[in-house]
Design an enzyme around this catalytic site. Structure first.
Site, PDB file in Angstrom:
ATOM      1  N   ARG A   1       0.515  -1.117  -0.265  1.00 48.41           N
ATOM      2  CA  ARG A   1       0.038   0.134   0.088  1.00 48.41           C
ATOM      3  C   ARG A   1       0.903   1.153  -0.084  1.00 48.41           C
ATOM      4  O   ARG A   1       0.548   2.714   0.018  1.00 48.41           O
ATOM      5  CB  ARG A   1      -0.992  -0.234   0.959  1.00 48.41           C
ATOM      6  CG  ARG A   1      -1.950  -1.108   1.260  1.00 48.41           C
ATOM      7  CD  ARG A   1      -2.696  -0.791   1.101  1.00 48.41           C
ATOM      8  NE  ARG A   1      -4.376  -1.103   0.164  1.00 48.41           N
ATOM      9  CZ  ARG A   1      -5.548  -1.460   1.030  1.00 48.41           C
ATOM     10  NH1 ARG A   1      -4.823  -0.422   2.099  1.00 48.41           N
ATOM     11  NH2 ARG A   1      -6.302  -2.264   1.449  1.00 48.41           N
TER      12      ARG A   1
ATOM     13  N   LEU B   1       4.788   3.672  -1.180  1.00 49.36           N
ATOM     14  CA  LEU B   1       4.722   4.655  -1.979  1.00 49.36           C
ATOM     15  C   LEU B   1       5.653   3.661  -3.008  1.00 49.36           C
ATOM     16  O   LEU B   1       5.021   2.976  -4.250  1.00 49.36           O
ATOM     17  CB  LEU B   1       5.316   5.772  -1.675  1.00 49.36           C
ATOM     18  CG  LEU B   1       6.818   6.277  -2.573  1.00 49.36           C
ATOM     19  CD1 LEU B   1       5.775   6.706  -4.290  1.00 49.36           C
ATOM     20  CD2 LEU B   1       7.575   7.426  -2.505  1.00 49.36           C
TER      21      LEU B   1
ATOM     22  N   GLY C   1       6.058  -0.125  -2.549  1.00 48.50           N
ATOM     23  CA  GLY C   1       5.570  -1.452  -2.777  1.00 48.50           C
ATOM     24  C   GLY C   1       4.222  -1.282  -3.826  1.00 48.50           C
ATOM     25  O   GLY C   1       4.087  -2.669  -4.466  1.00 48.50           O
TER      26      GLY C   1
ATOM     27  N   SER D   1      17.916   1.984   1.125  1.00 44.09           N
ATOM     28  CA  SER D   1      17.899   3.271   0.383  1.00 44.09           C
ATOM     29  C   SER D   1      19.298   4.000   0.457  1.00 44.09           C
ATOM     30  O   SER D   1      19.966   3.726   1.257  1.00 44.09           O
ATOM     31  CB  SER D   1      17.365   4.623   1.946  1.00 44.09           C
ATOM     32  OG  SER D   1      16.804   5.831   1.989  1.00 44.09           O
ATOM     33  N   SER D   2      19.154   5.200  -0.530  1.00 49.26           N
ATOM     34  CA  SER D   2      20.001   6.626  -0.450  1.00 49.26           C
ATOM     35  C   SER D   2      20.758   6.630   1.021  1.00 49.26           C
ATOM     36  O   SER D   2      21.844   6.784   0.547  1.00 49.26           O
ATOM     37  CB  SER D   2      19.810   7.443  -1.863  1.00 49.26           C
ATOM     38  OG  SER D   2      18.868   8.351  -1.058  1.00 49.26           O
ATOM     39  N   CYS D   3      20.424   6.704   1.520  1.00 53.30           N
ATOM     40  CA  CYS D   3      20.906   6.792   2.799  1.00 53.30           C
ATOM     41  C   CYS D   3      21.405   6.614   3.532  1.00 53.30           C
ATOM     42  O   CYS D   3      22.614   6.616   4.514  1.00 53.30           O
ATOM     43  CB  CYS D   3      19.404   8.013   3.821  1.00 53.30           C
ATOM     44  SG  CYS D   3      18.582   6.677   4.975  1.00 53.30           S
TER      45      CYS D   3
ATOM     46  N   TYR E   1      17.162   4.950  10.618  1.00 51.04           N
ATOM     47  CA  TYR E   1      16.838   4.431   8.968  1.00 51.04           C
ATOM     48  C   TYR E   1      18.234   3.880   8.834  1.00 51.04           C
ATOM     49  O   TYR E   1      17.956   2.878   8.156  1.00 51.04           O
ATOM     50  CB  TYR E   1      15.838   5.481   8.638  1.00 51.04           C
ATOM     51  CG  TYR E   1      15.259   5.274   7.497  1.00 51.04           C
ATOM     52  CD1 TYR E   1      14.893   3.924   7.476  1.00 51.04           C
ATOM     53  CD2 TYR E   1      16.026   4.977   6.189  1.00 51.04           C
ATOM     54  CE1 TYR E   1      13.914   3.859   6.025  1.00 51.04           C
ATOM     55  CE2 TYR E   1      15.244   4.657   5.045  1.00 51.04           C
ATOM     56  CZ  TYR E   1      14.588   4.395   5.065  1.00 51.04           C
ATOM     57  OH  TYR E   1      13.585   3.688   3.925  1.00 51.04           O
TER      58      TYR E   1
ATOM     59  N   LYS F   1      18.623   0.381   7.203  1.00 47.77           N
ATOM     60  CA  LYS F   1      18.683  -0.484   5.845  1.00 47.77           C
ATOM     61  C   LYS F   1      20.067  -1.290   5.606  1.00 47.77           C
ATOM     62  O   LYS F   1      20.144  -2.195   4.740  1.00 47.77           O
ATOM     63  CB  LYS F   1      18.269   0.484   5.292  1.00 47.77           C
ATOM     64  CG  LYS F   1      17.093   0.986   5.286  1.00 47.77           C
ATOM     65  CD  LYS F   1      16.133   0.023   4.439  1.00 47.77           C
ATOM     66  CE  LYS F   1      15.182   0.437   4.403  1.00 47.77           C
ATOM     67  NZ  LYS F   1      14.059  -0.686   4.097  1.00 47.77           N
TER      68      LYS F   1
ATOM     69  N   PRO G   1      17.219   2.575  -3.927  1.00 55.74           N
ATOM     70  CA  PRO G   1      16.485   3.275  -5.013  1.00 55.74           C
ATOM     71  C   PRO G   1      17.064   4.519  -4.291  1.00 55.74           C
ATOM     72  O   PRO G   1      17.240   5.480  -3.293  1.00 55.74           O
ATOM     73  CB  PRO G   1      15.586   3.385  -5.259  1.00 55.74           C
ATOM     74  CG  PRO G   1      15.168   2.782  -3.551  1.00 55.74           C
ATOM     75  CD  PRO G   1      16.421   1.907  -3.017  1.00 55.74           C
ATOM     76  N   THR G   2      17.524   5.979  -5.228  1.00 53.65           N
ATOM     77  CA  THR G   2      17.079   7.063  -4.746  1.00 53.65           C
ATOM     78  C   THR G   2      16.309   7.971  -4.356  1.00 53.65           C
ATOM     79  O   THR G   2      15.481   7.170  -4.078  1.00 53.65           O
ATOM     80  CB  THR G   2      17.189   8.298  -6.216  1.00 53.65           C
ATOM     81  OG1 THR G   2      18.606   9.064  -5.160  1.00 53.65           O
ATOM     82  CG2 THR G   2      16.847   8.340  -6.609  1.00 53.65           C
ATOM     83  N   ASN G   3      16.050   9.187  -4.090  1.00 55.69           N
ATOM     84  CA  ASN G   3      14.470   9.330  -3.725  1.00 55.69           C
ATOM     85  C   ASN G   3      13.482   9.986  -4.590  1.00 55.69           C
ATOM     86  O   ASN G   3      13.827   9.650  -5.914  1.00 55.69           O
ATOM     87  CB  ASN G   3      15.242  11.187  -3.638  1.00 55.69           C
ATOM     88  CG  ASN G   3      16.200  11.495  -2.395  1.00 55.69           C
ATOM     89  OD1 ASN G   3      16.043  11.304  -1.009  1.00 55.69           O
ATOM     90  ND2 ASN G   3      16.939  11.564  -2.472  1.00 55.69           N
TER      91      ASN G   3
ATOM     92  N   HIS H   1       8.923  12.958   2.942  1.00 53.94           N
ATOM     93  CA  HIS H   1       9.985  12.846   2.592  1.00 53.94           C
ATOM     94  C   HIS H   1      10.037  14.697   1.534  1.00 53.94           C
ATOM     95  O   HIS H   1       8.825  14.848   1.820  1.00 53.94           O
ATOM     96  CB  HIS H   1      10.318  12.505   1.560  1.00 53.94           C
ATOM     97  CG  HIS H   1      10.981  11.320   1.735  1.00 53.94           C
ATOM     98  ND1 HIS H   1      10.687   9.816   2.082  1.00 53.94           N
ATOM     99  CD2 HIS H   1      11.935  10.578   2.356  1.00 53.94           C
ATOM    100  CE1 HIS H   1      11.094   8.711   2.953  1.00 53.94           C
ATOM    101  NE2 HIS H   1      11.965   9.382   3.187  1.00 53.94           N
TER     102      HIS H   1
ATOM    103  N   TRP I   1      12.312  24.705   4.771  1.00 54.01           N
ATOM    104  CA  TRP I   1      13.551  24.944   5.240  1.00 54.01           C
ATOM    105  C   TRP I   1      14.983  24.893   4.657  1.00 54.01           C
ATOM    106  O   TRP I   1      14.709  24.378   3.691  1.00 54.01           O
ATOM    107  CB  TRP I   1      13.604  23.457   5.544  1.00 54.01           C
ATOM    108  CG  TRP I   1      12.494  22.714   6.704  1.00 54.01           C
ATOM    109  CD1 TRP I   1      11.297  23.714   7.378  1.00 54.01           C
ATOM    110  CD2 TRP I   1      12.426  22.081   8.207  1.00 54.01           C
ATOM    111  NE1 TRP I   1      11.426  23.068   8.701  1.00 54.01           N
ATOM    112  CE2 TRP I   1      11.546  22.384   9.252  1.00 54.01           C
ATOM    113  CE3 TRP I   1      13.911  20.895   8.349  1.00 54.01           C
ATOM    114  CZ2 TRP I   1      11.665  21.188  10.373  1.00 54.01           C
ATOM    115  CZ3 TRP I   1      13.449  19.723   9.035  1.00 54.01           C
ATOM    116  CH2 TRP I   1      12.225  20.391  10.124  1.00 54.01           C
TER     117      TRP I   1
END
Length: 313
Positions: A15, A17, A19, A110-112, A139, A143, A166-168, A182, A205
């Site tokens: 459900r 983004l 997936g 994640s890219s982070c 996070y 990962k 994946p990137t953002n 995000h 921000w």
């Protein structure tokens, strides 16, 4: 290896983004035995429940797109939640897949995961070569552990478990919560609300200087299915578009997409996060995958999704 359209395929987090995009792509390819569970139907934090699910459903392929996610503010305010829940979710799903004899599993990171000051663009071998970005380290640590767990099961038990970074991401079924989302979906909502209110300004921000790369969720989904069919290595693989944009330029692009005519004000007392996060996606490009949706097109689709889901006009 081509996915059998009659194979039993479990999409964890179907459900969300990423997936939901994977689910749409599998349906588009004619896969008719997809398995999905909402949080109410299956609590991925409960080991026994996950094991019972695997035993009952017997999936052959698994996409791990379930995670506790959020932006800078959410990561900073809820570090224990982000670390514990993500570790628990991925441990249960990966170990459960091993116990159930799943043929192949793809874990989404994640890219982070990369160091705050990693060389740019970031290559897979830059992992663990320096300190993480403090605003998302909880996070990121989870990962990284997921990547290593897939590698460990591969080495010790011969499991065909792979990882993609994946990137953002942005697109349908994103979170538009101003405190938990995000940057891109937060900007969509911020500018829309400013437009509706007739506001003269909208506050963003930081300084607007950081550079970010964005990938439409359906492009990621195509990459995930592509990797499930064409990739089988211990090393994780980056998935990006190869182009970056400053947060300031992104904000102005979103502003135009939404139609907000006021002024953008920058609150420099708020953190910027990592100064730059461009992924080196040359390995997946060399395999034959390329993104299809450019940022202006994707933003239009994402804004339409926001309007539909929020009931806004």
């Amino acid at each position: 290896m081509k996915l059998d359209p009659y194979a039993r395929i479990y999409v964890a987090g179907h459900r969300g983004l990423a997936g939901s995009a994977i689910w749409r792509e599998l349906e588009r390819r004619g896969c008719s035995r997809l398995i999905g569970r909402t949080r109410a139907e299956l609590n991925l934090l409960e080991t026994g429940a996950v094991h019972a699910f695997y035993e009952a459903e017997k999936p052959e392929y698994v996409f791990v797109a379930a995670a506790r996610v959020g932006g800078i503010l959410a990561n900073d305010r809820r570090p224990a939640e982000f670390l514990f829940e993500n570790l628990q979710i991925q441990n249960n799903l990966i170990h459960g897949a091993y116990r159930a004899g799943v043929k192949k599993l793809l874990f989404l990171g994640s890219s982070c995961i990369y160091p705050r000051l990693a060389p740019q663009p970031m290559k897979e071998e830059h992992l663990l070569t320096g300190p993480l970005e403090p605003t998302n380290e909880w996070y990121a640590v989870a990962k990284i552990a997921g990547i290593k767990l897939c590698q460990a099961f591969r080495r010790q038990y011969g499991c065909d478990f792979i990882s993609a970074m994946p990137t953002n991401l942005y697109g349908p079924n994103d979170s538009y919560d101003l405190e938990g989302s995000h940057v891109l979906p937060a900007l969509l909502r911020k500018f829309h609300e400013a437009k509706v209110a007739g506001a003269a300004t909208a506050t963003c921000w930081g300084t607007g200087a950081p550079l970010r790369e964005f990938l439409y969720a359906d492009d990621l989904a195509r990459a995930c299915v592509f990797l499930m069919e064409n990739y089988s290595e211990e090393q994780f693989i980056n998935v990006g578009c190869g182009r970056e944009i400053s947060i300031r330029e992104l904000s102005e692009t979103v502003q135009r997409a939404v139609g907000f005519r006021g002024e953008i004000v920058w609150d420099t007392s708020k953190p910027d996060g990592m100064p730059r996060k461009l992924m080196d996606s040359s390995r997946i490009f060399a395999l034959g995958w390329k993104p299809e949706v450019d940022l202006p097109t994707g933003l239009g689709l994402a804004y339409a999704d926001f309007l539909k889901r929020s009931g806004a006009r």
